[in-house]
Enzyme design. Structure first.
Site, PDB file in Angstrom:
ATOM      1  N   SER A 191       1.629   0.709  10.302  1.00 25.70           N
ATOM      2  CA  SER A 191       2.545  -0.339   9.869  1.00 25.70           C
ATOM      3  C   SER A 191       3.566  -0.670  10.952  1.00 25.70           C
ATOM      4  O   SER A 191       4.318  -1.631  10.815  1.00 25.70           O
ATOM      5  CB  SER A 191       3.298   0.094   8.605  1.00 25.70           C
ATOM      6  N   HIS A 209      -3.231  -2.321   6.425  1.00 27.68           N
ATOM      7  CA  HIS A 209      -2.092  -1.479   6.058  1.00 27.68           C
ATOM      8  C   HIS A 209      -2.005  -1.332   4.542  1.00 27.68           C
ATOM      9  O   HIS A 209      -1.568  -2.231   3.831  1.00 27.68           O
ATOM     10  CB  HIS A 209      -0.788  -2.072   6.605  1.00 27.68           C
ATOM     11  N   GLU A 221      -1.580  -5.308   3.795  1.00 24.39           N
ATOM     12  CA  GLU A 221      -1.257  -6.234   4.876  1.00 24.39           C
ATOM     13  C   GLU A 221      -2.417  -6.217   5.868  1.00 24.39           C
ATOM     14  O   GLU A 221      -2.759  -5.170   6.418  1.00 24.39           O
ATOM     15  CB  GLU A 221       0.045  -5.829   5.569  1.00 24.39           C
ATOM     16  N   ASN A 247       7.930  -4.358   6.249  1.00 24.58           N
ATOM     17  CA  ASN A 247       8.924  -3.541   6.934  1.00 24.58           C
ATOM     18  C   ASN A 247       9.909  -4.379   7.747  1.00 24.58           C
ATOM     19  O   ASN A 247      11.078  -4.014   7.888  1.00 24.58           O
ATOM     20  CB  ASN A 247       8.242  -2.513   7.832  1.00 24.58           C
TER      21      ASN A 247
END
Length: 582
Positions: free
Chosen positions: A415, A436, A448, A486
């Site tokens: 990530s 991810h 993701e 993130n």
């Protein structure tokens, strides 16, 4: 639409933006006669049209009428008046003054605000006993949260009228407090502002940004959806006021947000924002989960490289979806321990009713473990899930490039590290993609899908189609540190940690404000403890090393907490996790 002759008490609403219009619908549905006032004739027309459409769709019993007008003097007949203009102190004071000039003394006047001082607004009217507040964090919905706010000078009659209004509208009263509410609002506005910047960069679509944050963080709505619902002008005004007051560049309205407001694109309130809306306020042409892929390679057997929590979770998901899966660990002992852990997870899932006993047996039968990389040679898709260490990942991909057959899709679950670097290490960059998963993989629906500039489009399509067969929702984004979730989540968490520099911040109160006011599943401090403070620090360090911008710089408090051994839930010592008894 005009008010009918009725003995029903009349409620006035001034300002038909997102909050005012939402209150109008709630109160009208509850049987109130309403005088709805706005200075913009177009806004009045849109609000009247949407109310008419809503009534036609509901086909319910007859209700008292609504008067739509630009004339404040129509409020003279109101038994209570709600001010619902944007959170600009000068604008609110002006409107409240107009209401006080029209309505007889003793008429309760309610100001809607998320962060401004109700007491100061009340004093400015010259009739502070008549004024109370409704602290609304987002436009109200039936059953949604609201905090009734009384000042030291609010009269008992006004306080009682506000309580009756809340009950009649079907809202849920919550207790938050002015300071935690202001802090929570600032944290959320900064987060929403960053989402606009990410979208404006062209990094991901509005649908993928919203889907990523909803499914990846459990939010009730994505950030761009939320902005449309709040109203872009309302959000822009609030951000501008925060920026003026604090000087914090995080609150400087995103250029795209400013451009949209200037162009009259105000969100759901006028049908045009980050999404388009029909006359009932429903989204028009909402995108589905990515494109329909046709040119995909068959996936018959899956490999998972690693034996940690993420690798085990992914192996459980792939085997549970019917794929024969081989888990490859560093040693035979670790492989055996991983399979045992998957079995225990499946047993817990049966106990909780998430899977059947038959599904558990089938999943376990499809899953094997080994320490021999050669076992991956027969796989059509291999998912690397080893430690977030550049050297380790590169070594694994170099080995995969040698072991796996041509055409095998090679995926990394990173990530925060470079997918492109893993692809280069493999010697076959066209075959490598980022997949991810979110932890715990058996529960979290989001994936993701990170693509490099060298990946073969058939490989990307195969990975997307494969994830769908696992019951996952994919969002697409280019290979970049942090991806979507993130890169938006950690500046928000960092801003929360920065609050600890102040002596008047209570982390429990702040978390409560985020949960109760905005409907998030947990506040930022509880979330940091859940993620792990050491993990959070490592992610923020990588983000800062990549972007070198202030929003990603780790808070000094986070570094000190980790240095002191406070890691969060994992070791029982963190921001909100008490030390274990001795």
């Amino acid at each position: 639409m005009t008010a009918r002759q009725t003995t029903t008490p009349v409620t006035g609403i001034v300002g038909l933006g997102s909050t005012g219009e939402a209150l109008l619908h709630l109160l009208h549905r509850a049987g109130h006669a309403v005088v709805a006032v706005d200075s913009d004739l177009d806004v009045l027309a849109r609000a009247a049209g949407r109310l008419k459409a809503a009534l036609a769709a509901e086909d319910g019993p007859a209700r008292p009428g609504v008067t739509f007008t630009a004339d404040h003097t129509a409020l003279r007949t109101a038994g209570l008046v709600i001010e619902a203009v944007p959170d600009d102190p000068a604008v609110k004071s002006d409107v409240l003054g107009r209401i006080a000039a029209v309505c007889p003394p003793g008429t309760p006047v309610v100001t809607t605000t998320a962060a401004l001082s109700v007491a100061r607004l009340a004093l400015a009217t010259g009739r502070p006993g008549d004024v109370a507040g409704l602290r609304l964090f987002t436009p109200p919905v039936a059953g949604g949260p609201v905090e009734p706010v009384r000042t030291a000078l609010t009269s008992p009659d006004t306080a009682a009228a506000v309580d009756a209004l809340v009950a009649s509208a079907g809202l849920t009263p919550v207790a938050v407090g002015a300071r935690p509410a202001a802090d929570a609002t600032a944290l959320i506005l900064g987060f929403l502002n960053r989402a606009v910047i990410l979208f404006d960069e062209g990094y991901a679509t509005q649908h993928d940004i919203d889907t990523a944050m909803r499914l990846g963080c459990g939010l009730p709505a994505g950030p761009l959806e939320t902005l449309d619902r709040i109203g872009l002008r309302t959000a822009h005004t609030a951000l501008t006021e925060l920026w003026r007051r604090t000087g914090d560049s995080a609150f400087e309205p995103a250029p795209l947000l400013s451009r949209m407001v200037a162009a009259g694109r105000l969100g759901r309130t006028n049908g045009d924002g980050f999404y388009a809306y029909d006359e009932t306020g429903a989204v028009i042409g909402c995108a589905a989960d990515g494109p329909g892929d046709t040119d995909v390679a068959p996936v018959r057997r899956v490999g998972v490289l690693g034996s940690g929590a993420m690798a085990r979770g992914i192996a459980e998901v792939t085997a549970g979806a019917g794929y024969p899966t081989v888990l490859v660990a560093r040693t035979a002992e670790k492989a055996g321990q991983a399979l045992e852990a998957v079995g225990e997870s499946l047993t817990r899932a049966v106990r909780r009713g998430r899977v059947t006993s038959q599904a558990r047996a089938s999943t376990r039968e499809l899953l094997t473990g080994t320490d021999d990389m050669a076992a991956l040679a027969g796989c059509d898709l291999v998912i690397e899930a080893v430690a977030e260490d550049t050297g380790v990942k590169h070594a694994m991909f170099a080995a995969l490039g040698e072991v796996c057959a041509p055409g095998t899709v090679l995926a990394t679950t990173t990530s925060s590290l470079s997918v492109a670097a893993c692809a280069e290490a493999s010697g076959r960059p066209a075959d490598v993609v980022g997949i991810h998963f979110f932890n715990p993989a058996p529960v979290m629906r989001l994936v993701e899908l990170a693509h490099t500039g060298t990946v073969d489009q058939k490989v990307l399509a195969t990975a997307r189609a494969f994830c769908r067969t696992l019951g996952k929702t994919t969002v697409a984004c280019p290979d970049r540190t942090g991806f979507i979730v993130n890169s938006l989540l950690f500046p928000y968490l960092g801003a929360a940690l920065a609050l600890l520099e102040r002596h008047d911040v209570d982390i429990e109160e702040t978390d409560h404000a985020i949960r109760s006011g905005f409907g998030y599943p947990m506040g930022p401090f509880a979330l940091l403890d859940t993620i792990g403070l050491d993990v959070s620090l490592a992610i923020q360090n990588r983000l800062y090393a990549c972007f070198e911008t202030p929003e990603y710089e780790p808070a000094a408090a986070l570094e000190e907490l980790v240095a002191a051994g406070l890691l969060g839930r994992k070791n029982g010592r963190g921001l909100r996790t008490p030390a274990p008894p001795r």
